[in-house]
Design an enzyme around this catalytic site. Structure first.
Site, PDB file in Angstrom:
ATOM      1  CG  ASP A 337      43.420 -54.653 -41.586  1.00 51.86           C
ATOM      2  OD1 ASP A 337      44.093 -54.921 -40.591  1.00 51.86           O
ATOM      3  OD2 ASP A 337      42.416 -53.929 -41.571  1.00 51.86           O
ATOM      4  CB  SER A 362      43.134 -58.622 -49.037  1.00 49.91           C
ATOM      5  OG  SER A 362      42.109 -58.455 -48.116  1.00 49.91           O
ATOM      6  NE  ARG A 363      49.486 -58.253 -44.026  1.00 44.78           N
ATOM      7  CZ  ARG A 363      49.795 -56.976 -44.159  1.00 44.78           C
ATOM      8  NH1 ARG A 363      49.046 -56.056 -43.598  1.00 44.78           N
ATOM      9  NH2 ARG A 363      50.856 -56.604 -44.834  1.00 44.78           N
ATOM     10  CB  VAL A 364      40.951 -59.381 -42.606  1.00 45.04           C
ATOM     11  CG1 VAL A 364      41.879 -59.475 -41.437  1.00 45.04           C
ATOM     12  CG2 VAL A 364      40.815 -57.949 -43.054  1.00 45.04           C
TER      13      VAL A 364
END
Ligand code: ATP
Ligand code: MG
Length: 513
Positions: A337, A362-364
């Site tokens: 992620d 950081s995708r989430v």
């Protein structure tokens, strides 16, 4: 007459189909070498099954051929010889799991490697399990505090997230992962550190470090050092993951570090080539993507019906010459992620941790940041990006217009603030205060060299003199108008003391960091 009845019953017995469990299938070794042996006769054996040799060796079935099966030996490989009898166990490879493992150092086969004696556990689990489906999961919404300012502010990691640590050799990847483990002290997070293919002396140093910071008491170390077999190295992350699942299923939060998956991929390549599987790109076998994806898919955050536990995974990958487009690196970037990229140039220029903001993402995790952190970190990423773009012009110095000069000045101060000592970890409140000071331009009144000392001494001052303000900063209310004014006032007070020229009898400000 009696005799005939006896014969009939014997024939009947021979003709009734036997249950599968009654059949004890045995095979014979027809070839052995390089830790792999070919066995004839195990017709019903399944892929991944554990088999036992007469000599006491154990092996795992890794290839099924028409006439024979290929078994990779787990231990006592040198004792296996041709014509030896092999027994099926009907089970896949299992590892002990349980609370007794916490604080222990063990091998991938569950053997203790510390001096604390036998690992007592009454539960064993197979090392492969299907990853939980989306219905059982819940979105990542809670921060996992790494204690590293640049990560917590700009590349936040949430509980249940998979974040890749990637970079050239010796750029601080392991240090960052270990600091994250050290920072979990008192936060009720079980940590698992899987060391794959490292020198034993290096692993010993890491364990010593964890001991030094009293972090081993909530950590499990799985050590598959360079000395162990390729199979042990290959199995170790799955073993770590299985143990992590035990705690996650109980509703606990787990942090697992795979250090590193480059060595894991190399071990799997070795096994595959020995098994004569066709090599693909960079000589890795075709299923190398699946090897890593099925491991990392098992991390996540469960919903309340499924215990509410979480498994945060920090896989590490070593690149060659900053090449993040290599095969294994791109695979892992697409599986995780987000990634934290460690830059060699920054490391050599003394910017440590050497994390490149431009290449990290950081995708989430942003969703997991607390309100006050979001408030103070929002502007920073943009400012740093601007600074990076402008820094090429820095050498022209005075010829720059005032706006650009100011952006460069602010960027330099931000970069200085983000530097962190080797094993220094910050609490969330400290991080928010540091970023607040930066946002409010307090550092403009200081020399570049004073920034880190000032900020650390200021948090000690705030905690000592205004503890309620310090604790409210990271509290549920966030940075309210009132709290902001109080911090500003305290900083104004402290900066006067800090910058006051000291008389020869005065040493420092009296506040230690
Ligand atoms: P490898 O790829 O070889 O495993 P790595 O990326 O894991 O290397 P580390 O072993 O963590 O790198 O660190 C390399 C060296 O850099 C170590 O000697 C460590 O002490 C030093 N180092 C790492 N981070 C910092 C820091 N923040 N400040 C000062 N020194 C650091
Ligand atoms: Mg390392």
């Amino acid at each position: 007459m009696k005799e005939t009845a006896g014969v009939i019953s014997l024939i009947e017995k021979a003709l009734t189909p036997k249950a599968q469990s009654e059949i004890e299938e045995v095979g014979t070794v027809i070839g052995v070498g390089d830790g792999i042996c070919k066995v004839y006769g195990l017709t019903n054996v399944v892929f991944g099954e554990l088999v036992m040799f007469e000599s006491g060796a154990r092996g795992i079935v890794m290839d099924l051929d028409e006439d024979y099966v290929s078994i990779i030996l787990l231990d006592h490989a040198e004792e296996v010889s041709e014509q030896e009898v092999v027994h099926r166990t009907g089970n896949s490879f299992r590892v002990p799991v349980g609370d007794a493992l916490v604080g222990r150092v063990m091998s991938s086969s569950g053997e203790p490697l510390d001096a604390l004696g036998e690992i007592v556990s009454n539960e064993q689990r197979p090392i492969e399990r299907t990853a939980p489906g989306i219905i059982a999961r819940t979105p990542v919404n809670e921060p996992l505090e790494t204690g590293c300012l640049v990560i917590d502010a700009l590349i936040p990691i949430g509980k249940g997230q998979r974040e890749l640590l990637i970079g050239n050799r010796s750029t601080g990847k392991t240090t960052t992962a270990l600091n994250t483990i050290i920072n979990q002290k008192g936060k009720d997070v079980v940590c698992i550190y899987v060391s794959i293919g490292h020198k034993q002396s290096d692993t010993a140093k890491m364990i010593h470090l964890l001991q030094q910071y009293d972090a081993l008491s909530y950590t499990i170390v799985i050590d598959a050092s360079a000395k162990s077999t390729a199979l042990e190295q290959f199995l170790s992350p799955y073993v770590g993951c299985t143990i992590a699942e035990y705690f996650m299923d109980k509703g606990q939060d787990v942090l697992i570090v795979y250090d590193d998956l480059s060595n894991h991929a190399i071990a799997y390549r070795e096994l595959s080539l020995l098994l004569r599987r066709p090599p693909g790109r960079e000589a890795y076998p075709g299923d190398i993507f699946y090897i890593h994806s099925r491991l990392l898919e098992r991390a996540g955050k469960m919903n309340d019906q499924n215990g509410g536990g979480s498994m945060t995974a920090l896989p590490i990958i070593q690149t060659q010459g900053d090449d993040i487009s290599a095969y294994i690196a791109t695979n892992l970037i697409s599986i995780t992620d987000g990634q934290v990229f460690f830059d060699t140039n920054m490391f050599n220029n003394g910017i440590r941790p050497a994390i490149s903001i431009g290449l990290s993402v950081s995708r989430v995790g942003g969703a997991a940041q607390i309100k006050s952190m979001k408030k103070v970190a929002g502007q920073l990423k943009l400012e740093l990006a601007q600074f990076e773009a402008l820094s090429a012009f820095m050498q022209f110095g005075s010829e720059l217009d005032a706006t650009s000069q100011r952006a460069i000045d602010r960027g330099q101060r931000a970069v200085q603030l983000l530097k962190q000592d080797l094993h220094a970890t910050y609490s969330q409140a400290e991080e928010i205060i540091f970023l607040f000071l930066l946002q409010e331009n307090f550092f403009d009144r200081l020399d570049m060299t004073q920034i880190n000392t000032f900020s650390r001494q200021f948090v000690s001052y705030l905690l000592e003199v205004y503890p309620q303000v310090y604790h409210a900063v990271a509290g549920p209310e966030g940075l309210s108008e009132l709290i902001e004014t109080s911090v500003r006032r305290a900083a104004d007070e402290f900066i006067l003391v800090f910058t006051k020229p000291s008389t020869p009898s005065q040493q420092g400000t009296g506040y230690s960091s």
